[in-house]
Design a protein around this motif. Structure first.
Motif, PDB file in Angstrom:
ATOM      1  N   GLY A 124       0.779  -1.228   0.000  1.00 16.15           N
ATOM      2  CA  GLY A 124       0.000   0.000   0.000  1.00 16.15           C
ATOM      3  C   GLY A 124       0.811   1.278   0.000  1.00 16.15           C
ATOM      4  N   ASP A 125       0.134   2.352  -0.424  1.00 17.78           N
ATOM      5  CA  ASP A 125       0.618   3.730  -0.331  1.00 17.78           C
ATOM      6  C   ASP A 125      -0.382   4.501   0.516  1.00 17.78           C
ATOM      7  OD1 ASP A 125      -0.048   6.603  -1.857  1.00 17.78           O
ATOM      8  OD2 ASP A 125       2.058   6.260  -1.404  1.00 17.78           O
ATOM      9  N   ILE A 126       0.109   5.356   1.419  1.00 14.34           N
ATOM     10  CA  ILE A 126      -0.751   5.976   2.427  1.00 14.34           C
ATOM     11  C   ILE A 126      -1.925   6.727   1.815  1.00 14.34           C
ATOM     12  CG2 ILE A 126      -0.825   7.920   4.060  1.00 14.34           C
ATOM     13  CD1 ILE A 126       1.683   6.953   5.308  1.00 14.34           C
ATOM     14  N   TYR A 127      -1.683   7.592   0.830  1.00 14.89           N
ATOM     15  CA  TYR A 127      -2.758   8.481   0.375  1.00 14.89           C
ATOM     16  C   TYR A 127      -3.772   7.755  -0.505  1.00 14.89           C
ATOM     17  CZ  TYR A 127       0.021  12.022   2.555  1.00 14.89           C
ATOM     18  OH  TYR A 127       0.715  12.738   3.491  1.00 14.89           O
ATOM     19  N   HIS A 128      -3.320   6.775  -1.290  1.00 20.78           N
ATOM     20  CA  HIS A 128      -4.278   5.981  -2.055  1.00 20.78           C
ATOM     21  C   HIS A 128      -5.131   5.126  -1.125  1.00 20.78           C
ATOM     22  CE1 HIS A 128      -1.513   6.689  -5.630  1.00 20.78           C
ATOM     23  NE2 HIS A 128      -2.688   7.128  -6.020  1.00 20.78           N
ATOM     24  N   LEU A 129      -4.511   4.558  -0.101  1.00 20.12           N
ATOM     25  CA  LEU A 129      -5.262   3.767   0.872  1.00 20.12           C
ATOM     26  C   LEU A 129      -6.312   4.622   1.577  1.00 20.12           C
ATOM     27  CD1 LEU A 129      -2.488   1.567   2.541  1.00 20.12           C
ATOM     28  CD2 LEU A 129      -4.402   0.746   1.181  1.00 20.12           C
ATOM     29  N   SER A 183     -11.998   5.568   2.763  1.00 17.13           N
ATOM     30  CA  SER A 183     -12.848   6.648   3.274  1.00 17.13           C
ATOM     31  C   SER A 183     -14.243   6.602   2.671  1.00 17.13           C
ATOM     32  CB  SER A 183     -12.207   8.008   2.989  1.00 17.13           C
ATOM     33  OG  SER A 183     -11.050   8.187   3.771  1.00 17.13           O
ATOM     34  N   PHE A 184     -14.356   6.262   1.398  1.00 18.60           N
ATOM     35  CA  PHE A 184     -15.676   6.181   0.767  1.00 18.60           C
ATOM     36  C   PHE A 184     -16.599   5.252   1.538  1.00 18.60           C
ATOM     37  CE2 PHE A 184     -18.168   3.207  -1.818  1.00 18.60           C
ATOM     38  CZ  PHE A 184     -19.181   4.047  -2.246  1.00 18.60           C
ATOM     39  N   SER A 185     -16.156   4.013   1.762  1.00 20.79           N
ATOM     40  CA  SER A 185     -16.996   3.024   2.432  1.00 20.79           C
ATOM     41  C   SER A 185     -17.283   3.428   3.872  1.00 20.79           C
ATOM     42  CB  SER A 185     -16.316   1.648   2.408  1.00 20.79           C
ATOM     43  OG  SER A 185     -16.041   1.257   1.094  1.00 20.79           O
ATOM     44  N   ARG A 186     -16.277   3.940   4.569  1.00 16.16           N
ATOM     45  CA  ARG A 186     -16.462   4.302   5.979  1.00 16.16           C
ATOM     46  C   ARG A 186     -17.550   5.355   6.135  1.00 16.16           C
ATOM     47  NH1 ARG A 186     -11.766   5.325  10.182  1.00 16.16           N
ATOM     48  NH2 ARG A 186     -12.394   3.213  10.689  1.00 16.16           N
ATOM     49  N   TRP A 187     -17.478   6.432   5.347  1.00 17.63           N
ATOM     50  CA  TRP A 187     -18.435   7.529   5.541  1.00 17.63           C
ATOM     51  C   TRP A 187     -19.807   7.206   4.980  1.00 17.63           C
ATOM     52  CZ3 TRP A 187     -17.355  10.307   9.340  1.00 17.63           C
ATOM     53  CH2 TRP A 187     -16.018  10.480   9.697  1.00 17.63           C
ATOM     54  N   LEU A 188     -19.862   6.308   4.013  1.00 18.84           N
ATOM     55  CA  LEU A 188     -21.169   5.827   3.556  1.00 18.84           C
ATOM     56  C   LEU A 188     -21.908   5.155   4.697  1.00 18.84           C
ATOM     57  CD1 LEU A 188     -23.306   5.021   1.420  1.00 18.84           C
ATOM     58  CD2 LEU A 188     -21.889   3.001   0.925  1.00 18.84           C
ATOM     59  N   PHE A 189     -21.245   4.264   5.409  1.00 19.14           N
ATOM     60  CA  PHE A 189     -21.922   3.501   6.461  1.00 19.14           C
ATOM     61  C   PHE A 189     -22.113   4.314   7.742  1.00 19.14           C
ATOM     62  CE2 PHE A 189     -20.450  -0.021   3.746  1.00 19.14           C
ATOM     63  CZ  PHE A 189     -21.681  -0.644   3.556  1.00 19.14           C
ATOM     64  N   SER A 238     -17.447  12.396  -4.082  1.00 15.42           N
ATOM     65  CA  SER A 238     -16.113  11.808  -4.201  1.00 15.42           C
ATOM     66  C   SER A 238     -15.948  10.981  -5.477  1.00 15.42           C
ATOM     67  CB  SER A 238     -15.811  10.939  -2.971  1.00 15.42           C
ATOM     68  OG  SER A 238     -16.707   9.850  -2.896  1.00 15.42           O
ATOM     69  N   PHE A 239     -17.051  10.558  -6.107  1.00 16.52           N
ATOM     70  CA  PHE A 239     -16.952   9.831  -7.375  1.00 16.52           C
ATOM     71  C   PHE A 239     -16.328  10.719  -8.460  1.00 16.52           C
ATOM     72  CE2 PHE A 239     -20.002   6.888  -5.483  1.00 16.52           C
ATOM     73  CZ  PHE A 239     -19.531   5.676  -5.961  1.00 16.52           C
ATOM     74  N   TYR A 240     -16.549  12.038  -8.383  1.00 19.02           N
ATOM     75  CA  TYR A 240     -15.951  12.956  -9.342  1.00 19.02           C
ATOM     76  C   TYR A 240     -14.497  13.241  -8.997  1.00 19.02           C
ATOM     77  CZ  TYR A 240     -20.759  13.839 -10.858  1.00 19.02           C
ATOM     78  OH  TYR A 240     -22.036  13.681 -11.323  1.00 19.02           O
ATOM     79  N   SER A 241     -14.170  13.183  -7.701  1.00 20.69           N
ATOM     80  CA  SER A 241     -12.831  13.556  -7.248  1.00 20.69           C
ATOM     81  C   SER A 241     -11.790  12.472  -7.486  1.00 20.69           C
ATOM     82  CB  SER A 241     -12.867  13.909  -5.755  1.00 20.69           C
ATOM     83  OG  SER A 241     -13.858  14.858  -5.481  1.00 20.69           O
ATOM     84  N   ASP A 242     -12.148  11.236  -7.190  1.00 19.52           N
ATOM     85  CA  ASP A 242     -11.197  10.119  -7.318  1.00 19.52           C
ATOM     86  C   ASP A 242     -11.964   8.883  -7.786  1.00 19.52           C
ATOM     87  OD1 ASP A 242      -9.105   8.392  -7.202  1.00 19.52           O
ATOM     88  OD2 ASP A 242      -8.723   8.586  -5.056  1.00 19.52           O
ATOM     89  N   PRO A 243     -12.394   8.877  -9.059  1.00 20.28           N
ATOM     90  CA  PRO A 243     -13.290   7.807  -9.523  1.00 20.28           C
ATOM     91  C   PRO A 243     -12.701   6.402  -9.444  1.00 20.28           C
ATOM     92  CG  PRO A 243     -12.494   9.133 -11.373  1.00 20.28           C
ATOM     93  CD  PRO A 243     -12.089   9.842 -10.123  1.00 20.28           C
ATOM     94  N   VAL A 244     -11.379   6.269  -9.587  1.00 22.99           N
ATOM     95  CA  VAL A 244     -10.780   4.933  -9.605  1.00 22.99           C
ATOM     96  C   VAL A 244     -10.852   4.281  -8.226  1.00 22.99           C
ATOM     97  CG1 VAL A 244      -8.670   3.613 -10.001  1.00 22.99           C
ATOM     98  CG2 VAL A 244      -9.255   5.522 -11.520  1.00 22.99           C
ATOM     99  N   ASN A 245     -10.280   4.946  -7.206  1.00 20.36           N
ATOM    100  CA  ASN A 245     -10.278   4.362  -5.866  1.00 20.36           C
ATOM    101  C   ASN A 245     -11.683   4.246  -5.288  1.00 20.36           C
ATOM    102  OD1 ASN A 245      -7.511   3.773  -5.108  1.00 20.36           O
ATOM    103  ND2 ASN A 245      -7.145   5.957  -5.277  1.00 20.36           N
ATOM    104  N   ILE A 246     -12.544   5.234  -5.583  1.00 21.66           N
ATOM    105  CA  ILE A 246     -13.906   5.192  -5.062  1.00 21.66           C
ATOM    106  C   ILE A 246     -14.687   4.055  -5.718  1.00 21.66           C
ATOM    107  CG2 ILE A 246     -16.032   6.501  -4.726  1.00 21.66           C
ATOM    108  CD1 ILE A 246     -13.543   7.495  -3.170  1.00 21.66           C
ATOM    109  N   SER A 247     -14.460   3.830  -7.001  1.00 20.78           N
ATOM    110  CA  SER A 247     -15.137   2.717  -7.693  1.00 20.78           C
ATOM    111  C   SER A 247     -14.697   1.372  -7.122  1.00 20.78           C
ATOM    112  CB  SER A 247     -14.840   2.772  -9.195  1.00 20.78           C
ATOM    113  OG  SER A 247     -15.363   3.947  -9.754  1.00 20.78           O
ATOM    114  N   ILE A 248     -13.418   1.263  -6.766  1.00 16.82           N
ATOM    115  CA  ILE A 248     -12.935   0.033  -6.132  1.00 16.82           C
ATOM    116  C   ILE A 248     -13.642  -0.182  -4.798  1.00 16.82           C
ATOM    117  CG2 ILE A 248     -10.926  -1.101  -5.098  1.00 16.82           C
ATOM    118  CD1 ILE A 248      -9.200   0.336  -7.204  1.00 16.82           C
ATOM    119  N   GLY A 249     -13.751   0.901  -4.007  1.00 21.07           N
ATOM    120  CA  GLY A 249     -14.445   0.802  -2.723  1.00 21.07           C
ATOM    121  C   GLY A 249     -15.911   0.430  -2.898  1.00 21.07           C
TER     122      GLY A 249
END
Length: 467
Positions: A349-354, A359-365, A408-419
């Protein structure tokens, strides 16, 4: 010879230490870079920090009420289960186990390793393999302690909370002294609108909220709290106010000493601060920061193991993980379960990508849990709660959480889509395994494996209901 159950060992002081120790961790020492990068300027970054603190207070008050209404441990999981039903609670558990918690733990562990090695390699950056090795060693030490003793884990958390506040003080005091002497050049044109990019603001909030995350930790250990109706609201309010004040002063100190480019270029903001302002403590502050991260790791393992414990007890997780060691009275299987996933994420892992990833999943729930508070109030108007917040608090907190998640889907679509994919992958698992097993009440297909592991680990089911 005595009953096997989780004892009530979390006093008000330990609850306060758990919250402080979980909030003040790697976040304030690594998140300033993420907040500044995505907010665009010093002024807007300070606004984001204060807004994140206010939002955390709203969320903490909602969870304090949920903790007095719902008497089980388990945090987000049990609140979603009791208010919105088994499917969303299982999706949370699925995302939390496979994405949110291991990524969070990996971020904190990597920060621990980086700051622990910083004095030995300064002014050069520490080698990445060495950082990851030390990160894993730190995580395994905390894992072993939580498997061994609840009391000693709680005592360690109290001691490390004092160290965390000391680390903040060592940053705040010299920064405030320089500010008082008139060093305000880094605050000129603080609100530069040209550098503000609105679609990046959700990522700034994610970085800020990561630093504050931990205000919900008492809800995970509700059954182990002494006088929870009194101590949950009291510990939450005092600790969040303390952290908001500390974080705002810390960020002002950072910007008093370091310019915008210095913060963005620094892999370890607190170390860069000390190199510039307080050279006599160059070898002390990184160690204090590392110990601060160590406390956050301890709090995270302590609380998440209770989520797995409760989920297993509710029938949505294998039964082995609702068992307690017969002598240590710790949920040993639940504590040990995170070992392989965290190891893998630290290694790759890399800190900022992680950080964006989980964060997407955490704040959704979390948003769904506070939505559940509104639903629970509507369904059970007759239920007396010893602590109650105005309705606008859960409504506004829920709207902000879900809006930030959507943006956040507009801000970082790749990592958010993975989440998002990770969350949705729980649907077939729920309907093919969990729902069918709960409906038929059949014996777990892993019964014999569970029995063998139970004998090996010396664990049994809890004998006394504590809720």
């Amino acid at each position: 010879e005595e009953a096997i159950f989780l004892r009530k060992k979390i006093t008000l002081l330990r609850a306060f230490s758990l919250l402080i120790g979980s909030m003040v961790g790697s976040g304030i020492f690594i998140s300033p870079k993420g907040v500044l990068k995505n907010s665009g300027s010093v002024g807007f970054s300070l606004v984001v920090w204060f807004a994140c603190g206010l939002l955390s207070m709203f969320g903490a008050l909602c969870y304090a009420e949920l903790g007095t209404r719902i008497t089980k441990s388990g945090g987000h999981y049990i609140y979603i289960l009791e208010t919105l039903g088994p499917l969303p609670s299982f999706l949370f558990l699925w995302a939390e186990f496979f994405a949110i918690r291991p990524a969070n733990s990996a971020v904190v562990s990597l920060a621990f390793g980086r700051y622990m090695l910083e004095p030995f390699f300064a002014p050069c950056a520490a080698p990445v393999p060495a950082v990851k090795l030390v990160s894993l060693l730190g995580y395994y030490m905390v894992l072993t302690l939580n498997s061994w003793s609840v009391t000693w884990s709680a005592r360690l958390q109290t001691a490390l909370s004092i160290i965390k506040l000391l680390a903040l003080a060592l940053i705040i005091v010299p920064g405030m002294m320089l500010l008082a002497q008139g060093h305000t050049e880094n605050f000129q044109d603080a609100f530069d609108r040209q550098s503000l990019v609105l679609d990046k603001l959700p990522l700034a909030f994610y970085a800020g909220m990561f630093a504050y995350s931990g205000w919900f930790q008492t809800s995970f250990v509700r059954e182990e709290l002494v006088r929870p109706e009194r101590n949950i609201p009291l510990a939450v309010i005092v600790s969040v106010i303390t952290v908001i004040v500390g974080y705002m002063l810390t960020n002002v100190s950072y910007y008093t000493v370091l310019g915008t480019q210095d913060v963005l270029a620094s892999p370890a903001v607190a170390v860069s601060f000390v190199q510039r302002a307080f050279k006599s403590l160059i070898s002390v502050v990184p160690v204090l920061v590392a110990l601060s991260c160590f406390g956050t790791m301890n709090g995270g393992i302590f609380t998440f193991s209770r989520t797995l414990f409760v989920a297993s007890r509710e029938g949505q997780w294998p039964p082995l993980f609702s068992m307690i060691h017969i002598r240590r009275h710790t949920p040993l299987p639940a504590v040990m379960l995170m070992f392989p996933l965290v190891t893998a994420m630290v290694c790759i892992g890399d800190i900022y990508h992680l950080m964006n990833f989980f964060s997407f999943s955490r704040w959704l729930f979390i948003g769904l849990a506070t939505l559940g508070l509104i639903v629970h109030r509507h369904r059970h108007p007759e239920l007396h709660s010893p602590f109650k917040v105005p309705l606008f608090v859960p409504v506004s907190f829920t709207i902000i959480c879900l809006f930030t998640v959507a943006m956040s889907f507009y801000s970082d679509p790749v990592n958010i889509s993975i989440g998002c994919t990770m969350v949705l992958s729980g649907f077939p698992v729920y309907y093919l395994i969990i729902h069918r097993q709960m409906s038929s009440r059949c014996r777990s297909p892993f019964y014999y494996l569970t029995h063998k592991l139970q004998l090996l680990l010396e664990v049994v089911q809890q004998e006394i209901k504590t809720y």
